[in-house]
Write a protein that holds these residues in place. Structure first.
Motif, PDB file in Angstrom:
ATOM      1  N   ASN A 427       0.856  -1.184   0.000  1.00  0.00           N
ATOM      2  CA  ASN A 427       0.000   0.000   0.000  1.00  0.00           C
ATOM      3  C   ASN A 427       0.894   1.237   0.000  1.00  0.00           C
ATOM      4  N   LYS A 428       0.991   1.914  -1.153  1.00  0.00           N
ATOM      5  CA  LYS A 428       1.877   3.073  -1.230  1.00  0.00           C
ATOM      6  C   LYS A 428       1.163   4.371  -0.831  1.00  0.00           C
ATOM      7  N   SER A 429      -0.133   4.279  -0.558  1.00  0.00           N
ATOM      8  CA  SER A 429      -0.868   5.515  -0.249  1.00  0.00           C
ATOM      9  C   SER A 429      -0.689   5.879   1.227  1.00  0.00           C
ATOM     10  N   ARG A 430      -1.233   7.041   1.593  1.00  0.00           N
ATOM     11  CA  ARG A 430      -1.079   7.525   2.970  1.00  0.00           C
ATOM     12  C   ARG A 430      -2.236   7.093   3.866  1.00  0.00           C
ATOM     13  N   GLU A 431      -3.216   6.307   3.324  1.00  0.00           N
ATOM     14  CA  GLU A 431      -4.355   5.863   4.136  1.00  0.00           C
ATOM     15  C   GLU A 431      -4.338   4.353   4.303  1.00  0.00           C
ATOM     16  N   LEU A 432      -4.999   3.910   5.360  1.00  0.00           N
ATOM     17  CA  LEU A 432      -5.179   2.473   5.561  1.00  0.00           C
ATOM     18  C   LEU A 432      -6.112   1.967   4.453  1.00  0.00           C
ATOM     19  N   ARG A 433      -5.801   0.810   3.891  1.00  0.00           N
ATOM     20  CA  ARG A 433      -6.656   0.286   2.803  1.00  0.00           C
ATOM     21  C   ARG A 433      -7.045  -1.154   3.097  1.00  0.00           C
ATOM     22  N   ARG A 434      -8.283  -1.522   2.613  1.00  0.00           N
ATOM     23  CA  ARG A 434      -8.752  -2.903   2.748  1.00  0.00           C
ATOM     24  C   ARG A 434      -8.825  -3.513   1.358  1.00  0.00           C
ATOM     25  N   PHE A 435      -8.169  -4.660   1.231  1.00  0.00           N
ATOM     26  CA  PHE A 435      -8.139  -5.330  -0.074  1.00  0.00           C
ATOM     27  C   PHE A 435      -8.916  -6.642  -0.009  1.00  0.00           C
ATOM     28  N   LEU A 436      -9.669  -6.898  -1.060  1.00  0.00           N
ATOM     29  CA  LEU A 436     -10.297  -8.202  -1.244  1.00  0.00           C
ATOM     30  C   LEU A 436      -9.322  -9.038  -2.059  1.00  0.00           C
ATOM     31  N   LEU A 437      -9.029 -10.236  -1.533  1.00  0.00           N
ATOM     32  CA  LEU A 437      -8.035 -11.086  -2.212  1.00  0.00           C
ATOM     33  C   LEU A 437      -8.762 -12.206  -2.947  1.00  0.00           C
ATOM     34  N   THR A 438      -8.549 -12.338  -4.241  1.00  0.00           N
ATOM     35  CA  THR A 438      -9.195 -13.412  -5.018  1.00  0.00           C
ATOM     36  C   THR A 438      -8.145 -14.134  -5.845  1.00  0.00           C
ATOM     37  N   ALA A 439      -8.464 -15.354  -6.258  1.00  0.00           N
ATOM     38  CA  ALA A 439      -7.576 -16.117  -7.148  1.00  0.00           C
ATOM     39  C   ALA A 439      -8.432 -16.679  -8.279  1.00  0.00           C
ATOM     40  N   GLU A 440      -8.078 -16.336  -9.464  1.00  0.00           N
ATOM     41  CA  GLU A 440      -8.880 -16.690 -10.639  1.00  0.00           C
ATOM     42  C   GLU A 440      -8.147 -17.764 -11.437  1.00  0.00           C
ATOM     43  N   GLY A 441      -8.854 -18.787 -11.926  1.00  0.00           N
ATOM     44  CA  GLY A 441      -8.207 -19.819 -12.743  1.00  0.00           C
ATOM     45  C   GLY A 441      -8.777 -21.205 -12.496  1.00  0.00           C
ATOM     46  N   LEU A 442      -9.330 -21.407 -11.261  1.00  0.00           N
ATOM     47  CA  LEU A 442      -9.943 -22.699 -10.918  1.00  0.00           C
ATOM     48  C   LEU A 442     -11.461 -22.497 -10.839  1.00  0.00           C
ATOM     49  N   ALA A 443     -12.219 -23.526 -11.235  1.00  0.00           N
ATOM     50  CA  ALA A 443     -13.675 -23.394 -11.234  1.00  0.00           C
ATOM     51  C   ALA A 443     -14.201 -23.231  -9.812  1.00  0.00           C
TER      52      ALA A 443
END
Ligand code: SF4
Ligand code: SF4
Length: 512
Positions: A427-443
């Motif tokens: 996170n290069k920004s100056r605020e706290l950030r929330r990320f949704l983590l996903t993995a694409e490729g499997l059904a």
């Protein structure tokens, strides 16, 4: 004649133009009696340094050098004090190499350690610019911009100011140590040390908040490493610019050797126009010859070009390693030519090709656009363009994924296959950030973050603090029937839950 006597003859052989070693070998062969090989200790391999007393000179190139000296040193000494507002809690120094925080700040640009390729790009641009300068105007870098040249110039000016110009200084050096001579020498070394100390002091200010560090240095509260670096740079500046001077260019710097292989006959170099200067002779002799209608060169052999040279070179002998192309001999010779009523620029920036063309009675040609100049300029433009593009389009978030090496996969008791990864979110920004983590490729790939009990199943959310990175262990589980030794491409996304900006990284899901 013995070999020892032959050695004693060596200077005489050299004086008539015969290389000393060749003369030695010839004389030794001529001797019928067996000769003893000369001991290495008998042969002087290095000539002692001749101290140079460059004379003060005035003129166009001297003014250009003054202007460059003031601008470059002004930038170096004052830049750490220039402020740049980046917001609360962020360093407000325009140019700062923040080693503790792992950042390089350059006005509006902020470089992270992961973006070290920008530094590589800058180094390639710097090298190509040096090559381009060389192709256009020879050692113009050496003569005007090289730190060794600039600081030596400043130190020589201090020397002239304290110990007098060439003649006065020469005379003093031959006298006994009087109180006046001691006082002048002391003043010179004191001023040299002050400049050297301030040079080292300015260097450390690029690594911490300058006003704070100045205060800490003055109150002896700065870190020890700051004092150590100031000491090292004070010593090196004092030694290199005060004492070693032209010897750095002659013996230590690789650039004169490299540039000799990069130049060509179209590059502008400080050149003695021998076609105009020769045959040289005294002013009176030249006037007498011209009165009789005979040929006389413009060079009056006054040696003014030699005595002003900071490296002690006689430019009339042609190109040499010692000539840093500073142009001061042009100013000196122009003054002489003006005084004797001859056209100026007997020494001038000229090209080899034009000297030959003038001798053949042909007009000069100027080819600044050549294959090498176009090539260097193109490389500079491409790399600079790429860097600007990536800077303008770079994201404030990033993700890096490393697959576990051992085990590559595990089979769970219910038959599912699980792969594990180390994921680093940025996170290069100056605020706290929330990320949704996903993995694409499997059904049916199920993504979990180890230790995360808050996120809904299959939708892990990861918080990353302002201006930070966070490493998490990620498990991807699949019930899909995979072919033997399957390696399914997986694309990981870190999606900002507020802005929807996303960073992406790829890896594989391995099966049995
Ligand atoms: S200053 Fe000019 S005239 Fe004097 S020696 Fe040098 S080249 Fe010749
Ligand atoms: S020969 Fe002329 S250009 Fe070369 S270093 Fe000496 S003064 Fe400068």
């Amino acid at each position: 004649m013995t070999a020892d006597e032959t050695l004693a003859e060596r200077p005489a052989a050299a004086a008539v133009g015969e290389p000393a070693l060749v003369g030695l070998v010839r004389s030794a062969v001529a001797e019928a009696a067996p000769v003893r090989a000369p001991a290495v200790a008998d042969v002087a391999l290095y000539a002692p340094r001749q101290k140079i007393y460059p004379q003060r000179v005035h003129g166009t190139f001297r003014r250009i050098k003054w202007a460059i000296l003031f601008v470059t040193l002004g930038i170096y000494y004052l830049l750490p004090f220039v402020r740049w507002d980046r917001g609360h809690g962020v360093p407000g120094q325009a140019v700062l190499l923040d080693l503790q925080g792992g950042r390089f700040y350059f006005f509006f640009i902020e470089i992270w350690p992961q973006e070290i390729y920008y530094v590589t790009g800058l180094l390639v641009i710097a090298a190509m610019t040096l090559f381009l300068m060389n192709a256009l105007a020879g050692r113009v870098w050496c003569g005007y911009l090289c730190p060794q040249t600039v600081w030596t110039d400043l130190f020589q000016s201090i020397e002239r100011w304290t110990e007098g110009d060439r003649r006065e200084h020469l005379r003093r050096d031959q006298q006994a140590w009087t109180a006046d001579r001691i006082a002048r020498a002391a003043a010179k070394h004191f001023l040299w040390l002050m400049v050297a100390w301030w040079t080292g002091g300015a260097w450390v200010l690029y690594f911490a908040d300058a006003p704070t560090l100045v205060k800490d240095l003055a109150t002896f509260q700065a870190p020890l490493v700051a004092y150590a670096w100031i000491g090292i740079l004070t010593f090196t500046t004092y030694a290199l610019a005060g004492h070693m001077r032209e010897q750095v260019c002659l013996y230590m710097c690789p650039w004169p050797r490299i540039q000799a292989s990069l130049t060509d006959e179209h590059a502008f170099n400080v050149t003695y126009r021998y076609d105009r200067g020769e045959p040289r002779g005294s002013y009176k002799k030249a006037v007498a010859l011209r009165a009789k209608g005979e040929l006389a060169g413009d060079c009056v052999d006054c040696l003014q070009c030699v005595v002003v040279c900071p490296t002690g070179v006689d430019i009339r002998n042609g190109a040499s390693l010692g000539c840093v192309q500073c142009g001061l001999c042009i100013d000196a010779c122009d003054a002489v030519m003006t005084k004797i009523g001859r056209p100026t620029r007997l020494i001038a920036y000229d090209t080899d090709v034009n000297i030959k063309r003038r001798e053949a009675g042909q007009p000069p040609v100027f080819k600044t656009v050549r294959v090498r100049t176009v090539l260097y300029a193109a490389i500079i433009a491409i790399i600079a363009g790429l860097m600007l593009y990536t800077l303008a389009t770079r994201h404030a978030e990033g993700i890096a994924v490393i697959h576990d090496r051992n085990p590559i996969f595990v089979r769970l008791s219910d038959g599912a296959i699980r792969n594990a990864y180390t994921v680093r979110l940025l996170n290069k920004s100056r605020e706290l950030r929330r990320f949704l983590l996903t993995a694409e490729g499997l059904a049916d790939g199920l993504v979990e973050v180890v230790g995360d009990t808050q996120s809904p199943m299959g939708y892990p959310r990861v918080e990353v603090g302002p201006d930070q990175t966070r490493e998490v262990r990620v498990l991807v589980t699949s019930y899909e029937h995979l072919p033997p030794a399957a390696s399914v491409p997986l694309t990981f996304h870190a999606i900002d839950l507020e802005t929807r900006q996303a960073a992406t990284a790829t890896d594989f899901f391995k099966g049995p």
